[in-house]
Design a protein around this motif. Structure first.
Motif, short mmCIF file in Angstrom:
data_model
loop_
_atom_site.label_atom_id
_atom_site.label_comp_id
_atom_site.label_asym_id
_atom_site.label_seq_id
_atom_site.Cartn_x
_atom_site.Cartn_y
_atom_site.Cartn_z
N SER A 1 -4.00 -4.76 -0.49
CA SER A 1 -3.59 -3.37 -0.63
C SER A 1 -4.41 -2.68 -1.72
CB SER A 1 -2.09 -3.24 -0.88
OG SER A 1 -1.74 -3.75 -2.14
N PHE B 1 0.41 7.66 -6.62
CA PHE B 1 -0.38 8.78 -6.11
C PHE B 1 0.47 9.95 -5.64
CE2 PHE B 1 -2.97 4.91 -5.30
CZ PHE B 1 -3.91 5.16 -6.28
N ILE C 1 -6.90 0.67 -1.28
CA ILE C 1 -6.84 1.83 -2.17
C ILE C 1 -8.19 2.08 -2.82
CG2 ILE C 1 -5.84 2.63 -4.35
CD1 ILE C 1 -3.20 1.23 -3.36
N GLY D 1 1.21 4.06 -3.02
CA GLY D 1 1.04 5.49 -2.76
C GLY D 1 2.18 6.30 -3.36
N ARG E 1 -10.67 3.41 -0.28
CA ARG E 1 -10.37 4.82 -0.01
C ARG E 1 -10.88 5.70 -1.15
NH1 ARG E 1 -4.44 7.55 0.07
NH2 ARG E 1 -5.16 9.68 0.30
N ARG E 2 -10.70 5.23 -2.36
CA ARG E 2 -11.15 5.99 -3.54
C ARG E 2 -12.67 6.15 -3.53
NH1 ARG E 2 -12.40 4.80 -9.19
NH2 ARG E 2 -11.58 6.49 -10.45
N THR F 1 0.83 -1.19 0.00
CA THR F 1 0.00 0.00 0.00
C THR F 1 0.87 1.25 0.00
OG1 THR F 1 -1.71 -1.21 1.21
CG2 THR F 1 -1.90 1.17 1.18
#
Length: 180
Positions: A165, A112, A169, A108, A172-173, A104
């Motif tokens: 992971s 990201f 993500i 990121g 969270r999105r 994860t």
């Protein structure tokens, strides 16, 4: 109810999951399906108690794409992890699946634009080095028969971590406004 007691009960239930999966006479995929099915009434009761809707107001395509994707990779995670429990053992499979924190973090950084310092990369390298030493040490043990499913279980545990992971993500999105 006391939050500390709730946390202790939840920890006890979660930490016993791999042992129950291993002891179950149901196959790994069915075990994962039952675990999810048994959670539905509990979540529904929790939402009812909070007077909260399951569906967010104004949920659009982005939300549903993320939620369906998260559900799909979570199903893959459970299926792979449950098989890894049967092939490599409950302890090692759980440790392998929990390397998701490093995947994860790496996602990121790579996708990201998050920043990671030298400590993150050194700790990740150290953790995977320790994991490799553990995996090879157990894999070299005389109790691990040549041609056994141990190494397949190790691979499944790592892929389960990768899937989990992705689940985090995507989840969270689904909860973050556009622009994530």
């Amino acid at each position: 109810m006391n939050p500390t007691l709730l946390l202790a009960c939840g920890s006890l239930v979660l930490s016993s999951a791999p042992l129950l999966v291993r002891a179950s006479s149901v196959g790994p995929t069915a075990t994962g399906a039952y675990r999810c099915l048994l959670a539905v009434p509990m979540i529904a009761l929790w939402l009812l108690a909070r007077r909260q809707s399951l569906l967010p107001v104004g949920a659009g395509r982005r939300y549903w794409t993320s939620v369906i994707g998260a559900g799909t990779v979570f199903a893959c995670d459970l299926g792979l992890w449950h098989r890894a429990i049967h092939f490599a053992g409950p302890g090692l499979a759980t440790v392998l699946a929990n390397t998701q924190v490093f995947f994860t973090g790496a996602f990121g950084v790579l996708f990201f634009g998050e920043r990671a310092g030298r400590r993150f990369w050194l700790s990740t390298l150290g953790a995977f080095g320790g994991m490799a030493a553990l995996v090879w040490r157990v894999g070299a043990a005389p109790t691990v028969a040549e041609g056994s499913r141990y190494w397949a279980g190790v691979g499944m545990g790592i892929v389960a971590a990768f899937c989990y992971s992705l689940f985090i993500i995507l989840l969270r999105r689904s909860a973050v406004p556009a622009g994530f």
